[in-house]
Design a protein around this motif. Sequence first.
Motif, PDB file in Angstrom:
ATOM      1  N   THR A   1      15.096 -73.829 -24.727  1.00 13.18           N
ATOM      2  CA  THR A   1      14.892 -71.635 -24.693  1.00 13.18           C
ATOM      3  C   THR A   1      14.892 -71.644 -23.164  1.00 13.18           C
ATOM      4  O   THR A   1      14.738 -72.380 -22.254  1.00 13.18           O
ATOM      5  CB  THR A   1      13.352 -71.709 -24.957  1.00 13.18           C
ATOM      6  N   THR A   2      15.577 -70.610 -22.956  1.00 18.11           N
ATOM      7  CA  THR A   2      15.698 -70.005 -21.612  1.00 18.11           C
ATOM      8  C   THR A   2      15.248 -68.461 -21.871  1.00 18.11           C
ATOM      9  O   THR A   2      16.135 -67.999 -21.934  1.00 18.11           O
ATOM     10  CB  THR A   2      17.314 -69.942 -21.381  1.00 18.11           C
ATOM     11  N   VAL A   3      14.312 -68.075 -20.051  1.00 14.08           N
ATOM     12  CA  VAL A   3      15.089 -67.022 -19.859  1.00 14.08           C
ATOM     13  C   VAL A   3      14.892 -66.618 -18.578  1.00 14.08           C
ATOM     14  O   VAL A   3      15.356 -67.486 -17.675  1.00 14.08           O
ATOM     15  CB  VAL A   3      12.689 -66.802 -19.890  1.00 14.08           C
ATOM     16  N   LYS A   4      15.798 -65.413 -18.604  1.00 12.92           N
ATOM     17  CA  LYS A   4      16.412 -65.110 -16.785  1.00 12.92           C
ATOM     18  C   LYS A   4      16.765 -63.732 -17.441  1.00 12.92           C
ATOM     19  O   LYS A   4      15.885 -62.846 -18.416  1.00 12.92           O
ATOM     20  CB  LYS A   4      17.866 -65.497 -17.430  1.00 12.92           C
ATOM     21  N   GLY A   5      16.723 -62.662 -16.206  1.00 11.24           N
ATOM     22  CA  GLY A   5      16.267 -61.636 -15.954  1.00 11.24           C
ATOM     23  C   GLY A   5      15.768 -60.889 -14.639  1.00 11.24           C
ATOM     24  O   GLY A   5      16.260 -62.042 -13.522  1.00 11.24           O
ATOM     25  N   PHE A   6      16.503 -59.766 -14.090  1.00 12.35           N
ATOM     26  CA  PHE A   6      16.265 -59.194 -12.795  1.00 12.35           C
ATOM     27  C   PHE A   6      15.065 -58.408 -13.411  1.00 12.35           C
ATOM     28  O   PHE A   6      14.510 -57.141 -13.638  1.00 12.35           O
ATOM     29  CB  PHE A   6      17.646 -58.491 -12.993  1.00 12.35           C
ATOM     30  N   LEU A   7      14.359 -58.414 -11.643  1.00 10.82           N
ATOM     31  CA  LEU A   7      13.290 -57.304 -11.789  1.00 10.82           C
ATOM     32  C   LEU A   7      13.328 -56.279 -10.454  1.00 10.82           C
ATOM     33  O   LEU A   7      13.511 -56.809  -9.599  1.00 10.82           O
ATOM     34  CB  LEU A   7      12.133 -58.384 -11.436  1.00 10.82           C
ATOM     35  N   ASP A   8      13.148 -54.889 -10.646  1.00  4.32           N
ATOM     36  CA  ASP A   8      13.049 -54.100  -9.284  1.00  4.32           C
ATOM     37  C   ASP A   8      11.514 -54.190  -8.789  1.00  4.32           C
ATOM     38  O   ASP A   8      11.104 -53.633  -9.023  1.00  4.32           O
ATOM     39  CB  ASP A   8      13.461 -53.023  -9.721  1.00  4.32           C
ATOM     40  N   ARG A   9      12.448 -54.992  -7.924  1.00  2.00           N
ATOM     41  CA  ARG A   9      10.567 -55.123  -6.884  1.00  2.00           C
ATOM     42  C   ARG A   9       9.829 -53.903  -6.798  1.00  2.00           C
ATOM     43  O   ARG A   9       8.903 -54.418  -5.723  1.00  2.00           O
ATOM     44  CB  ARG A   9      11.369 -56.466  -5.403  1.00  2.00           C
ATOM     45  N   ASP A  10      10.996 -52.924  -6.262  1.00  2.00           N
ATOM     46  CA  ASP A  10      10.165 -51.792  -5.535  1.00  2.00           C
ATOM     47  C   ASP A  10      10.028 -50.681  -6.518  1.00  2.00           C
ATOM     48  O   ASP A  10       9.002 -49.442  -6.344  1.00  2.00           O
ATOM     49  CB  ASP A  10      11.322 -50.959  -4.466  1.00  2.00           C
ATOM     50  N   ALA A  11      10.912 -50.657  -7.196  1.00  2.14           N
ATOM     51  CA  ALA A  11       9.780 -49.727  -8.597  1.00  2.14           C
ATOM     52  C   ALA A  11       8.970 -49.523  -9.192  1.00  2.14           C
ATOM     53  O   ALA A  11       8.629 -51.189  -9.538  1.00  2.14           O
ATOM     54  CB  ALA A  11      11.192 -49.605  -9.144  1.00  2.14           C
ATOM     55  N   ARG A  12       8.530 -48.501  -9.781  1.00  2.00           N
ATOM     56  CA  ARG A  12       7.223 -48.466 -10.641  1.00  2.00           C
ATOM     57  C   ARG A  12       7.185 -47.534 -11.584  1.00  2.00           C
ATOM     58  O   ARG A  12       7.591 -45.971 -11.141  1.00  2.00           O
ATOM     59  CB  ARG A  12       5.955 -48.528 -10.268  1.00  2.00           C
ATOM     60  N   ALA A  13       7.067 -48.085 -12.486  1.00  2.00           N
ATOM     61  CA  ALA A  13       7.561 -46.827 -13.468  1.00  2.00           C
ATOM     62  C   ALA A  13       6.488 -46.514 -14.343  1.00  2.00           C
ATOM     63  O   ALA A  13       4.839 -47.322 -14.466  1.00  2.00           O
ATOM     64  CB  ALA A  13       8.923 -46.890 -15.040  1.00  2.00           C
ATOM     65  N   THR A  14       6.157 -45.128 -14.869  1.00  2.85           N
ATOM     66  CA  THR A  14       4.916 -45.140 -15.509  1.00  2.85           C
ATOM     67  C   THR A  14       4.560 -44.717 -16.656  1.00  2.85           C
ATOM     68  O   THR A  14       3.635 -45.086 -17.578  1.00  2.85           O
ATOM     69  CB  THR A  14       4.373 -43.340 -15.441  1.00  2.85           C
ATOM     70  N   ASN A  15       5.404 -45.663 -17.545  1.00  2.00           N
ATOM     71  CA  ASN A  15       5.151 -46.108 -19.246  1.00  2.00           C
ATOM     72  C   ASN A  15       6.324 -47.319 -19.238  1.00  2.00           C
ATOM     73  O   ASN A  15       7.126 -47.441 -17.944  1.00  2.00           O
ATOM     74  CB  ASN A  15       5.799 -44.716 -19.631  1.00  2.00           C
ATOM     75  N   SER A  16       6.212 -47.527 -20.218  1.00  2.00           N
ATOM     76  CA  SER A  16       7.236 -48.921 -20.385  1.00  2.00           C
ATOM     77  C   SER A  16       7.995 -48.975 -21.096  1.00  2.00           C
ATOM     78  O   SER A  16       9.318 -49.792 -21.152  1.00  2.00           O
ATOM     79  CB  SER A  16       6.204 -50.018 -21.984  1.00  2.00           C
ATOM     80  N   ARG A  17       9.689 -47.783 -20.596  1.00  2.00           N
ATOM     81  CA  ARG A  17      10.640 -47.794 -21.337  1.00  2.00           C
ATOM     82  C   ARG A  17      11.734 -48.317 -20.381  1.00  2.00           C
ATOM     83  O   ARG A  17      12.520 -48.594 -21.063  1.00  2.00           O
ATOM     84  CB  ARG A  17      10.783 -46.339 -21.669  1.00  2.00           C
ATOM     85  N   GLN A  18      11.060 -48.349 -18.990  1.00  2.00           N
ATOM     86  CA  GLN A  18      12.044 -49.660 -18.053  1.00  2.00           C
ATOM     87  C   GLN A  18      12.379 -50.897 -18.555  1.00  2.00           C
ATOM     88  O   GLN A  18      12.180 -51.467 -16.985  1.00  2.00           O
ATOM     89  CB  GLN A  18      11.642 -48.950 -17.142  1.00  2.00           C
ATOM     90  N   ILE A  19      11.229 -51.196 -19.299  1.00  3.41           N
ATOM     91  CA  ILE A  19      11.052 -53.011 -19.473  1.00  3.41           C
ATOM     92  C   ILE A  19      12.611 -52.690 -20.772  1.00  3.41           C
ATOM     93  O   ILE A  19      11.772 -52.943 -21.937  1.00  3.41           O
ATOM     94  CB  ILE A  19       9.932 -53.235 -20.181  1.00  3.41           C
ATOM     95  N   TYR A  20      13.544 -53.718 -20.151  1.00  2.00           N
ATOM     96  CA  TYR A  20      13.894 -53.856 -21.396  1.00  2.00           C
ATOM     97  C   TYR A  20      14.103 -55.488 -21.409  1.00  2.00           C
ATOM     98  O   TYR A  20      13.889 -56.687 -21.174  1.00  2.00           O
ATOM     99  CB  TYR A  20      15.756 -53.648 -20.453  1.00  2.00           C
ATOM    100  N   LEU A  21      14.400 -55.522 -22.859  1.00  2.53           N
ATOM    101  CA  LEU A  21      13.511 -57.053 -23.817  1.00  2.53           C
ATOM    102  C   LEU A  21      15.242 -57.847 -24.225  1.00  2.53           C
ATOM    103  O   LEU A  21      15.707 -56.204 -25.576  1.00  2.53           O
ATOM    104  CB  LEU A  21      12.699 -57.104 -24.146  1.00  2.53           C
TER     105      LEU A  21
END
Length: 168
Positions: free
Chosen positions: A41-61
């Motif tokens: 199993t491999t997990v990888k991705g990218f986190l925008d370290r400066d951004a904060r969203a007000t809901n979970s719509r900016q969490i792409y899975l």
Amino acid sequence: LLSENRKILDLTPVSQPERIARIFGTAGENLESFESCFEDTTVKGFLDRDARATNSRQIYLAVNRRIVKDRLLLQAVLTALRPRMMEGEYPQIFLSLEVPRGDVDVNVHPTKSEVRFRRSRDVFQIVHGALSKLAGTASRPFYSAPTPLARPFAMSATERAPDELSPS
């Protein structure tokens, strides 16, 4: 991308980090990449370290290259990053999980947008561990730890502790 001979998307070729930065509306240097493997199993991705969203719509899975909605993955992301967020803040993140086909059921929902994992606790631990590790090894700090006056991030009714998640 064409659909019934109509152009839906016309995107120029760019690297994956640049594409994700464009989707998030941020600069590529704001993205922190992460990757972790355990067995097959491999997990990888990218986190925008400066951004904060007000809901979970900016969490792409994504699971096996398919965009999905999954409470287990969402919970793993939020639990791992919660200590660095204020109440009502959500991360901007793209997370891709690659698991053997036999370990994930994509036939849970007619649109195949929901999945069920055979080893759900292992998946939770891998995702949570990768993001927790990122918090300690990021190239520069991201988010801010809550101040003593800040209220801790409240868990909504749809978010439950990993112990409460039913095994898949």
